[in-house]
Write an enzyme that holds these catalytic residues in place. Structure first.
Site, PDB file in Angstrom:
ATOM      1  N   HIS A 362       0.796  -1.225   0.000  1.00  0.00           N
ATOM      2  CA  HIS A 362       0.000   0.000   0.000  1.00  0.00           C
ATOM      3  C   HIS A 362       0.824   1.269   0.000  1.00  0.00           C
ATOM      4  O   HIS A 362       0.393   2.292  -0.518  1.00  0.00           O
ATOM      5  CB  HIS A 362      -1.028  -0.050   1.123  1.00  0.00           C
ATOM      6  CG  HIS A 362      -2.172  -0.914   0.718  1.00  0.00           C
ATOM      7  ND1 HIS A 362      -2.237  -2.250   1.041  1.00  0.00           N
ATOM      8  CD2 HIS A 362      -3.245  -0.660  -0.057  1.00  0.00           C
ATOM      9  CE1 HIS A 362      -3.324  -2.756   0.494  1.00  0.00           C
ATOM     10  NE2 HIS A 362      -3.952  -1.821  -0.167  1.00  0.00           N
ATOM     11  N   GLU A 603     -11.824  -9.840  -5.567  1.00  0.00           N
ATOM     12  CA  GLU A 603     -10.377  -9.842  -5.324  1.00  0.00           C
ATOM     13  C   GLU A 603      -9.920 -11.115  -4.609  1.00  0.00           C
ATOM     14  O   GLU A 603      -8.779 -11.238  -4.197  1.00  0.00           O
ATOM     15  CB  GLU A 603      -9.943  -8.590  -4.554  1.00  0.00           C
ATOM     16  CG  GLU A 603     -10.708  -8.294  -3.294  1.00  0.00           C
ATOM     17  CD  GLU A 603     -10.247  -6.977  -2.641  1.00  0.00           C
ATOM     18  OE1 GLU A 603      -9.167  -6.474  -2.950  1.00  0.00           O
ATOM     19  OE2 GLU A 603     -11.009  -6.488  -1.784  1.00  0.00           O
ATOM     20  N   ASP A 627      -5.048  -7.791  -4.952  1.00  0.00           N
ATOM     21  CA  ASP A 627      -5.257  -8.934  -4.080  1.00  0.00           C
ATOM     22  C   ASP A 627      -5.559 -10.196  -4.885  1.00  0.00           C
ATOM     23  O   ASP A 627      -5.133 -11.282  -4.516  1.00  0.00           O
ATOM     24  CB  ASP A 627      -6.396  -8.652  -3.085  1.00  0.00           C
ATOM     25  CG  ASP A 627      -5.883  -7.877  -1.878  1.00  0.00           C
ATOM     26  OD1 ASP A 627      -4.844  -8.274  -1.337  1.00  0.00           O
ATOM     27  OD2 ASP A 627      -6.497  -6.858  -1.513  1.00  0.00           O
ATOM     28  N   CYS A 674      -9.914  -2.103 -10.779  1.00  0.00           N
ATOM     29  CA  CYS A 674      -9.360  -1.006  -9.985  1.00  0.00           C
ATOM     30  C   CYS A 674      -8.019  -1.360  -9.328  1.00  0.00           C
ATOM     31  O   CYS A 674      -7.510  -0.613  -8.519  1.00  0.00           O
ATOM     32  CB  CYS A 674     -10.354  -0.557  -8.910  1.00  0.00           C
ATOM     33  SG  CYS A 674     -10.680  -1.824  -7.690  1.00  0.00           S
TER      34      CYS A 674
HETATM   35  C1  PEP Z   1      -6.882  -4.547  -5.018  1.00  0.00           C
HETATM   36  O1  PEP Z   1      -6.715  -5.428  -4.187  1.00  0.00           O
HETATM   37  O2  PEP Z   1      -6.636  -4.671  -6.233  1.00  0.00           O
HETATM   38  C2  PEP Z   1      -7.393  -3.232  -4.615  1.00  0.00           C
HETATM   39  C3  PEP Z   1      -7.718  -2.315  -5.486  1.00  0.00           C
HETATM   40  O3  PEP Z   1      -7.459  -2.985  -3.284  1.00  0.00           O
HETATM   41  P1  PEP Z   1      -6.203  -2.667  -2.345  1.00  0.00           P
HETATM   42  O4  PEP Z   1      -4.995  -2.519  -3.230  1.00  0.00           O
HETATM   43  O5  PEP Z   1      -6.513  -1.433  -1.597  1.00  0.00           O
HETATM   44  O6  PEP Z   1      -6.128  -3.876  -1.480  1.00  0.00           O
HETATM   45 MG    MG Z   2      -7.573  -5.289  -2.197  1.00  0.00          MG
END
Ligand code: PEP
Ligand code: MG
Length: 754
Positions: A362, A603, A627, A674
């Site tokens: 993150h 995910e 994920d 996303c």
């Molecule tokens: C993902 O897992 O692709 C996602 C968009 O969520 P995050 O990266 O915040 O876990």
């Molecule tokens: Mg995620």
């Protein structure tokens, strides 16, 4: 043996360079294994030869002189094959070579274990003794455990002992640390090292201006620790035995001792700040006590460390020294969190270097959202000496240059100029749609967790916010934001983006997104209590958040709500029930709001397989490829060691995403992607061809992806997708797409540097 192992590792961690590391290793091994010689052989950089680098027992004159090819001798065999050899009488073995003057003429038993780091053999640890008898299993296991535990420390020491990285070294040759690309871009600036209050080794050296003030700070911390100990002692006085009381008294004496106080002050006088001065005092005494043969005295080393850490943590939490961030700060740390990023004034932060994490962590995502170049997985770099050095962080290739020579700096300055030139050129596309040459339009949205500025250029160039990660505003606070604080944040985003849509995701904490005020400690956090699991277990958090989102949308029609980490239909049903309750309550309170669209994130592999059932129940699906890739490939997205296995172009990932896109078409439900994959040029063309409704990505990727989409026809993209779906290897898909991007004149987007 375990205790011996622990002590050796602890001591090795206090060493400064390869020489010290190896000296500790061979002398400790010789003593604890009661052998006649313990030696370390290092593979040379040509990878064909190896050299005796340290010994305790062989002829010291042979150190750095005894050099053989890896095709020679028993040790050559260990290094070449990576196999342990345990031989009762080495001179009788066909592979044995007697090297004159090495001092092993009288030695018979031989145990050699390879030292392997990240699949590369660094060298071999060898113990020998006169007696002709194989080493027993326990000893072999001990040596193998030691070799594997020490491999990282040896690799690390080898790098920092490179003459390139010593002060005053000749840096005319281009050398760099090779790490993992985190966020694209190049940052040239000054390193500012963050350290952990629980780890001496992470403390950097730092010059101080006012020695007296620093000494005052240090003395203050010492007296606070003494007060704490006395307080603890008195609150426990009823239950403490006389012996325990004496121990507490001894701690106070130790904290006030000459050893700790005067030696540290002496080091502060030399110009180093208190933390580093204390670090060196503790290190020196730990080594000295560990050397002692008396078990009781050796245990005192632990007491010194313990007291040192307490003082250290007081110094760390003391607010007296205001932090002065350099003009172009490159934030360097073991693990950089959103809070630490937020502490650096926005104008000063130029780049990030993190020892932990990978490109899907993150922090890397946040860095991309903020347009800050980041290098991740820099665990091979010793940060102690980096503080205040000039550093180049190359976020494209994952490289770090420390005090780069002029030629490197000139080259990188050129790259920075080219980058800003490309940005200018892409500006021309700002108001144009992401439309293929044969007229197919794709919505490009942005991922964010930050406030969206009304005047933001990204607002003009994209079609809305496809993913608002609500956890970021939670992470930079010291307690849960209340409903009205949340309303403020969400309303600003909704208003600034209107009339374009905004997808607010409910809180997705856990994994590598911890909340300091909601601590959760788990062995396996990625598979643990995170995302929707937390908010369903705490409906009060979820309801407050949903109500805040709904109230924030008053008078607007652009809100969608997304649930993360759904793994089964029960979770989805429960989340929807809470959503309905929130709507009911908000309307009861007199808010006339429009019912927002509700979506589920895909995910988790189970969600891919249940996509049809999900599609029947929600208004839209959003594929979280970060994920999804992690779980499909069983590769921890934060683990730098397995980063090579984390591949969004893996055929399984491509096929899973394609399946969800097909489900969306069948049920006429929009499907958005996303995850970071949306911002990769090679993947974007394939996602376009799958017919997804929108791609949501870091704001800094939007212009580039728009350029990609505008450079292809939908027909061509479909052809490429069909070919990609036939491939069985990720690299084949990558090669196919890179070739096409080159031919479309977009090579600049995939080559190093852009
Ligand atoms: C993902 O897992 O692709 C996602 C968009 O969520 P995050 O990266 O915040 O876990
Ligand atoms: Mg995620």
């Amino acid at each position: 043996m375990l205790e011996v192992l622990r002590r050796i590792i602890q001591e090795v961690n206090t060493a400064h360079d390869l020489d010290q590391v190896l000296s500790i290793i061979v002398s400790k091994i010789r003593k604890s294994m009661a052998v006649d010689a313990a030696s370390f052989y290092l593979v040379e950089s040509n990878k064909k030869d190896f050299v005796l680098r340290k010994t305790d027992g062989l002829n010291v004159d042979a150190v750095n002189e005894l050099r053989l090819s890896i095709d020679q001798g028993l040790t050559g065999f260990v290094i070449r094959t990576g196999e342990t050899q345990n031989i009762a009488c080495a001179p009788k073995d066909d592979r044995y070579i007697n090297v004159p003057n090495s001092g092993d003429d009288t030695l018979n038993a031989y145990l050699g274990v390879p030292v392997i780091y990240q699949r590369m053999v660094l060298g071999a640890l060898v113990v020998q003794r006169k007696e002709s008898r194989q080493f027993n299993e326990e000893r072999v296991a001990f040596m193998m455990a030691l070799a594997s535990q020490l491999a990282g420390a040896i690799a690390h020491a080898k790098i920092v002992s490179d003459p390139q990285y010593s002060l005053g070294a000749d840096r005319s040759k281009e050398k760099y640390f090779s790490c993992i690309p985190g966020a694209p871009g190049v940052a040239i600036g000054t390193a500012f090292v963050l350290y952990s209050s629980s780890d001496f080794n992470s403390v950097p050296d730092r010059k101080i201006e006012n020695i007296d003030d620093e000494i005052k700070l240090f003395k203050n911390a010492v007296s606070q620790v003494c007060d704490d100990i006395k307080e603890m002692q008195s609150s426990l006085s009823d239950v403490l035995s006389d012996e325990d009381h004496a121990l507490f008294d001894a701690y106070v004496l130790l904290a006030n001792s000459d050893t700790l106080v005067n030696e540290t002050i002496g080091r502060i006088h030399q110009g180093n700040w208190a933390q580093a001065a204390l670090r060196d005092t503790i290190k020196e005494h730990t080594i000295r006590f560990n050397e002692m043969s008396d078990e009781y005295m050796r245990e005192r080393a632990d007491d010194i460390r313990e007291i040192g850490l307490r003082i250290f943590s007081k110094l760390h939490s003391g607010k007296s020294t205001p932090i002065k961030y350099p003009k172009r700060t490159i934030l360097v740390g073991e693990e950089i969190g959103a809070t630490q990023l937020a502490e650096v004034p926005a104008k000063r932060i130029a780049g990030i270097i993190s020892a932990k994490g990978s490109n899907s962590s993150h922090v890397a995502i946040l860095a991309r959202a903020m347009g800050i170049p980041a290098v991740m997985g820099a665990s091979n770099v010793s940060f102690g000496w980096l503080d205040q050095c000039e550093v180049i962080a190359d976020g494209y290739q994952g490289r770090i240059y420390v005090q780069p020579p002029p030629i490197v700096r000139i080259e990188y300055s050129r790259l920075v100029r080219e980058e800003s030139q490309l940005k200018k050129e892409l500006k021309g596309l700002r108001k144009l749609p992401a439309e293929t040459s044969d007229g197919v339009k794709l919505k490009l949205m942005m991922n964010t967790g930050l406030l969206v500025d009304e005047k933001s250029t990204h607002k003009v160039e994209c079609d809305g916010v496809g993913l608002y990660r609500t956890e970021f505003p939670f992470m930079i606070r010291s307690s849960f934001p209340n409903e009205s604080e949340q309303v403020d944040v969400y309303r600003k985003v909704l208003k600034a983006t209107a009339p374009n849509p905004v997808t607010l995701r409910t809180l997705d904490v856990g994994g590598d997104k911890p909340l300091t005020y909601f601590p959760v400690s788990e062995d396996n956090p990625s598979l643990g209590w995170r995302g929707i699991r937390v908010t369903l277990d705490h409906p009060e958090i979820m309801i407050t958040q949903l109500k805040a989102m709904l109230k924030a949308s008053l008078g607007l029609t652009n809100l969608s709500i997304l649930f993360p980490m759904i793994s089964n239909l029960e979770e989805l049903d429960e989340a929807q029930t809470l959503f309905e309750q929130a709507i009911f309550e908000v309307r009861q309170e007199g808010y006339e709001i429009v019912t927002p669209k509700i979506g589920a994130m895909i995910e988790i592999p189970a969600a891919v397989l249940l996509a049809e059932s999900f599609a029947k129940r929600v208004d839209f699906l959003s594929i979280g490829t970060n994920d999804l890739t992690q779980f499909l490939l069983a590769v921890d997205r934060n683990n730098a060691r397995v980063v090579k296995l984390y591949d969004s172009l893996h055929p399984a990932v491509i096929r899973a995403v394609k399946h969800v896109a097909d489900v969306g078409k069948k049920y006429v439900k929009p499907v958005s992607v996303c995850g970071e994959m949306s911002g990769y040029p090679a993947a974007a063309v394939l996602l376009l061809a799958m017919g997804v409704s929108s791609l949501s990505m870091a704001p800094t990727s939007i212009a580039k992806i728009k350029w990609v989409i505008r450079s292809f026809s939908y027909k061509k993209a479909r052809r490429l997708l069909n070919t990609a779906l036939e491939k069985e290897h990720g690299y084949e898909i990558r090669n196919l797409m890179f070739k096409e991007l080159e031919e479309a004149g977009l090579g600049v987007l995939i080559r190093a540097g852009h």
